[in-house]
Scaffold this active site. Structure first.
Site, PDB file in Angstrom:
ATOM      1  N   HIS A 139      -8.488   3.155  -3.263  1.00  0.00           N
ATOM      2  CA  HIS A 139      -7.111   2.846  -2.857  1.00  0.00           C
ATOM      3  C   HIS A 139      -6.444   1.971  -3.914  1.00  0.00           C
ATOM      4  O   HIS A 139      -6.239   0.784  -3.710  1.00  0.00           O
ATOM      5  CB  HIS A 139      -7.158   2.151  -1.494  1.00  0.00           C
ATOM      6  CG  HIS A 139      -5.841   1.728  -0.940  1.00  0.00           C
ATOM      7  ND1 HIS A 139      -4.628   2.273  -1.337  1.00  0.00           N
ATOM      8  CD2 HIS A 139      -5.537   0.793   0.012  1.00  0.00           C
ATOM      9  CE1 HIS A 139      -3.651   1.688  -0.657  1.00  0.00           C
ATOM     10  NE2 HIS A 139      -4.176   0.790   0.159  1.00  0.00           N
TER      11      HIS A 139
ATOM     12  N   CYS B 138       0.807  -1.226   0.000  1.00  0.00           N
ATOM     13  CA  CYS B 138       0.000   0.000   0.000  1.00  0.00           C
ATOM     14  C   CYS B 138       0.836   1.270   0.000  1.00  0.00           C
ATOM     15  O   CYS B 138       0.388   2.312  -0.475  1.00  0.00           O
ATOM     16  CB  CYS B 138      -0.914   0.022   1.227  1.00  0.00           C
ATOM     17  SG  CYS B 138      -1.691  -1.551   1.600  1.00  0.00           S
TER      18      CYS B 138
ATOM     19  N   CYS C 233      -1.017   2.860   6.476  1.00  0.00           N
ATOM     20  CA  CYS C 233      -0.664   1.501   6.883  1.00  0.00           C
ATOM     21  C   CYS C 233      -0.270   0.714   5.646  1.00  0.00           C
ATOM     22  O   CYS C 233      -0.561   1.104   4.518  1.00  0.00           O
ATOM     23  CB  CYS C 233      -1.823   0.834   7.614  1.00  0.00           C
ATOM     24  SG  CYS C 233      -3.351   0.702   6.656  1.00  0.00           S
TER      25      CYS C 233
END
EC number: 2.3.1.16
Length: 391
Positions: A347, A95, A377
């Protein structure tokens, strides 16, 4: 403020409109084309930057296969005005990939290994699904529970540990859509979205200059009616309080303070500090707490010094504990994700790090803030943070 020669400055930022991965605007656009379009347009609007000066294109991408394989950074770079003599690399920190791309460029600038970089990232989750080709090692279960690799379950765990209720999560999800819609209507995304062609729901080609992921019709009642997405018995995390699966790319032009001064460029911001940290994979979403604490300490700052924060909204159940332990939950409406977040915008893994960093800089510019934190995160238990100072 005066710049030091090896300061790392952000010259400009741009991103694509965020598209839904299922039948969305980017369904007929490849990830390399999306990336190349973005890089080209950003360099065009920064004509003081000679593409020949680009040392390296550093591009975040998580699932590096199919159209995203074989070093997509180079594939995209070759389709732009950047010459073949400039290098390119693709990086992954899941991520946090494109924020890692920014950190890699920053570290090169700080150590005198280049002056001008193009950084960012892409993820076309409609063409290359999240789990395509993924084959986890069974032996990993000897070291971390299998459920620790299931991000939704780690969010359930973190929410339960911190007493986060379903209603709190639904309110957070609603806030994301409301703020993103408000920002769109008020033109707050105008400076960061670089328009591009795509296909509407009827198959017509058109120019998109807005995010199609935002749902202004979202209500608290509608969110409350959704079933748990990951733990059917007793779970509280739903699709409405999780980041959307979307397609998108983001890009930054980054350079040394000396080169910016030489070119007469007024940068958006300077990087004050950077940090990464690890946490137990079972509470993956808690990573921004230690990484932000570390970054603030390196900058000689406290959270009280920070004007605005962009926290990637992987899950409401994850974001709320992070904000609580960073001591900003009571300041959320004044400081945090003022233009919404990943619950509304989505995302796309490789894109998000540079996206939230750039959105933060625009929020600071529009609201007069000086210091900002971008943090997120990272799957399997990490956090990554960048502290910016607006110039």
């Amino acid at each position: 403020m005066s710049l030091n020669p090896r300061d790392v400055v952000i010259v400009d930022f741009g991103r694509t409109p965020m598209g839904r991965s299922k039948g969305g605007m980017h369904r007929n656009t490849r990830a390399e084309d999306m990336s190349a379009h973005l890089i080209s347009k950003l360099l065009e609007r920064n004509d003081k930057v000679d593409p020949k000066e680009v040392e390296d294109v550093i591009w975040g991408c998580v699932n590096q296969t199919l159209e995203q394989g074989w070093n997509i950074a180079r594939m995209a770079s070759l389709m732009t005005q950047i010459p073949h003599t400039s290098a390119a690399q693709t990086v992954s920190r899941l991520c946090g990939s494109s924020m890692s791309a920014l950190h890699t460029a920053a570290q090169a600038i700080m150590t005198g290994n280049g002056d001008v970089f193009v950084v960012g990232g892409v993820e076309h989750m409609g063409h290359v699904s999240m789990m395509h080709g993924v084959d986890p090692n069974p032996h990993l279960s000897l070291h971390a529970a299998k459920a620790s690799g299931m991000m939704g379950l780690t969010a359930e765990m973190l929410g339960k540990m911190h007493g986060i209720t379903r209603e709190q999560q639904d309110l957070f999800g609603l806030r994301s859509h409301q703020l993103a819609h408000k920002a769109t209507v008020e033109g707050k995304f105008k400076d960061e979205i670089i328009p591009m062609q795509g296909y509407d729901e009827n198959g017509f080609l058109k120019v998109f200059d807005f995010d199609e992921t935002i749902r202004p019709e979202t209500t608290l009642e509608g969110l409350a009616s959704l079933k748990p997405a990951f733990n059917p018995k007793g779970g509280t995390v739903t699709a409405g309080t999780s980041s959307q699966i979307t397609d998108g790319a983001s890009c930054m032009v980054v350079m040394s303070g000396q080169r910016a001064m030489d070119l007469g460029i007024q940068p958006l911001a300077v990087i004050r500090s950077m940090a990464v940290a690890g946490v137990d994979p079972a509470i993956m979403g808690y990573g921004p707490v230690p990484s932000t604490q570390k970054a603030l300490k390196r900058a000689g700052l406290t959270m009280a010094d920070i004007d605005f924060i962009e926290l990637n909204e992987a899950f409401a159940a994850q974001a709320l504990p992070v904000l609580k332990d960073l001591k900003v939950l009571d300041k959320m409406d004044e400081k945090v994700n003022l233009h919404g977040g990943a619950i509304a915008l989505g995302h796309p893994f490789g894109c998000s790090g540079a996206r939230i960093s750039g959105t933060l800089l625009n929020v600071m510019k529009q609201n007069g803030g000086t210091l900002g934190v971008a943090t997120m995160c990272v799957g399997l238990g990490q956090g990554i943070t960048t502290v910016f100072e607006r110039i």
